[in-house]
Write a protein that holds these residues in place. Structure first.
Motif, mmCIF file in Angstrom:
data_model
loop_
_atom_site.group_PDB
_atom_site.id
_atom_site.type_symbol
_atom_site.label_atom_id
_atom_site.label_comp_id
_atom_site.label_asym_id
_atom_site.label_seq_id
_atom_site.Cartn_x
_atom_site.Cartn_y
_atom_site.Cartn_z
ATOM 1 N N UNK A 94 33.590 31.019 7.434
ATOM 2 C CA UNK A 94 32.411 31.886 7.508
ATOM 3 C C UNK A 94 31.224 31.106 8.075
ATOM 4 N N UNK A 95 31.023 29.871 7.606
ATOM 5 C CA UNK A 95 29.926 29.051 8.116
ATOM 6 C C UNK A 95 30.084 28.796 9.612
ATOM 7 N N UNK A 145 19.709 27.276 1.229
ATOM 8 C CA UNK A 145 20.406 26.044 0.871
ATOM 9 C C UNK A 145 21.918 26.280 0.906
ATOM 10 N N UNK A 146 22.335 27.465 0.494
ATOM 11 C CA UNK A 146 23.748 27.820 0.568
ATOM 12 C C UNK A 146 24.197 28.018 2.006
ATOM 13 N N UNK A 147 23.372 28.681 2.797
ATOM 14 C CA UNK A 147 23.751 28.994 4.168
ATOM 15 C C UNK A 147 23.922 27.741 5.014
ATOM 16 N N UNK A 148 23.100 26.740 4.785
ATOM 17 C CA UNK A 148 23.101 25.562 5.632
ATOM 18 C C UNK A 148 23.959 24.425 5.089
ATOM 19 N N UNK A 168 26.608 35.268 1.334
ATOM 20 C CA UNK A 168 26.485 34.816 2.720
ATOM 21 C C UNK A 168 26.433 36.003 3.676
ATOM 22 N N UNK A 169 27.281 36.988 3.435
ATOM 23 C CA UNK A 169 27.306 38.169 4.300
ATOM 24 C C UNK A 169 26.016 38.982 4.193
ATOM 25 N N UNK A 170 25.451 39.009 2.993
ATOM 26 C CA UNK A 170 24.221 39.781 2.771
ATOM 27 C C UNK A 170 23.093 39.285 3.664
ATOM 28 N N UNK A 171 23.054 37.986 3.900
ATOM 29 C CA UNK A 171 21.920 37.422 4.636
ATOM 30 C C UNK A 171 22.240 37.073 6.083
ATOM 31 N N UNK A 219 18.465 21.949 11.106
ATOM 32 C CA UNK A 219 17.946 20.678 10.593
ATOM 33 C C UNK A 219 16.514 20.797 10.111
ATOM 34 N N UNK A 220 15.686 21.489 10.868
ATOM 35 C CA UNK A 220 14.300 21.683 10.451
ATOM 36 C C UNK A 220 14.211 22.545 9.198
#
Length: 223
Positions: free
Chosen positions: A125-126, A110-113, A65-68, A166-167
């Motif tokens: 973090x999210x 997909x992980x980030x959202x 997550x931090x990488x991106x 969402x998009x």
């Protein structure tokens, strides 16, 4: 190449393989449904080798997550602050950069959202990522529509952020849809907000963001 340099390069290459494998598996199976052993096997490494880089699955997830996180914000902010052309052109370039990054990292996003870990540290973090995105969108509104009342900036920033996320999720399930469709949609949403705001007394709107004009043509989406 010196032995020490070869060792560093090998460690960096192994770490990248681990992160890429984890991103695919976390996105496909979720955090709980993925084991360290499966990640190691996907990366072509042993579990002991993986543990040389990450102490736990949670640490690996957070590292991804931090990488991106910062890369997501960097490209669009650069376009809006330093891009060429009028505001409408820079708005289009900004959204194209944002969706371009999503397109280039479908597994990671997909992980980030979607937080599937149930872990409070990951959930925090999210929330931080969402806060940063919201503040970026508030800055965008200050740039495009300085007449918006300060009290409305945060909820409007959240409206843009949630539309983007969402998009992105909608697009990840429909990868055949062209990127320019998403870009044009976000430009239309943002310009719709801007068009409802009168500029401050004595101020003149940027000619590229004048309400009533058609939505600017989006980039062709080719990388």
């Amino acid at each position: 190449m010196r032995e020490i340099d070869r060792g560093r390069a090998a460690r960096a290459e192994a770490r990248t393989r681990i992160e890429d494998a984890a991103a695919r598996l976390f996105a496909e199976r979720g955090f709980a449904g993925t084991t360290i052993g499966e990640i190691a096997a996907e990366a072509g490494l042993s579990k002991p080798m993986l543990y040389r880089h990450f102490d736990s699955k949670q640490e690996l997830h957070l590292a991804l997550l931090e990488r991106h996180r910062d890369e997501l914000a960097a490209a669009p902010v650069h376009e809006i602050l330093h891009g060429e052309g009028d505001l409408a052109t820079r708005m289009t370039a900004m959204y194209d950069a944002w969706f371009g990054y999503v397109q280039s990292h479908p597994y990671t996003w997909r992980m980030m959202f979607r937080d599937t870990t149930g872990d409070e540290q990951v959930a925090a973090f999210h929330r931080e990522v969402q806060r940063r995105q919201r503040e970026t969108d508030m800055a965008l509104l200050r740039e495009f529509a300085p007449g918006i009342p300060e009290a409305e900036l945060e909820p409007l920033g959240e409206a843009i952020r949630s539309s983007l996320y969402g998009l992105a999720l909608w697009w990840l399930e429909r990868p055949d849809r062209p990127r320019e469709l998403l870009v044009a949609t976000m430009v239309r949403i943002t310009r719709g907000l801007v068009s409802t705001v009168e500029p401050p007394s004595g101020a003149r709107r940027d000619s590229g963001a004048t309400p009533g004009e058609g939505t600017p043509a989006a980039p062709d989406g080719r990388d």
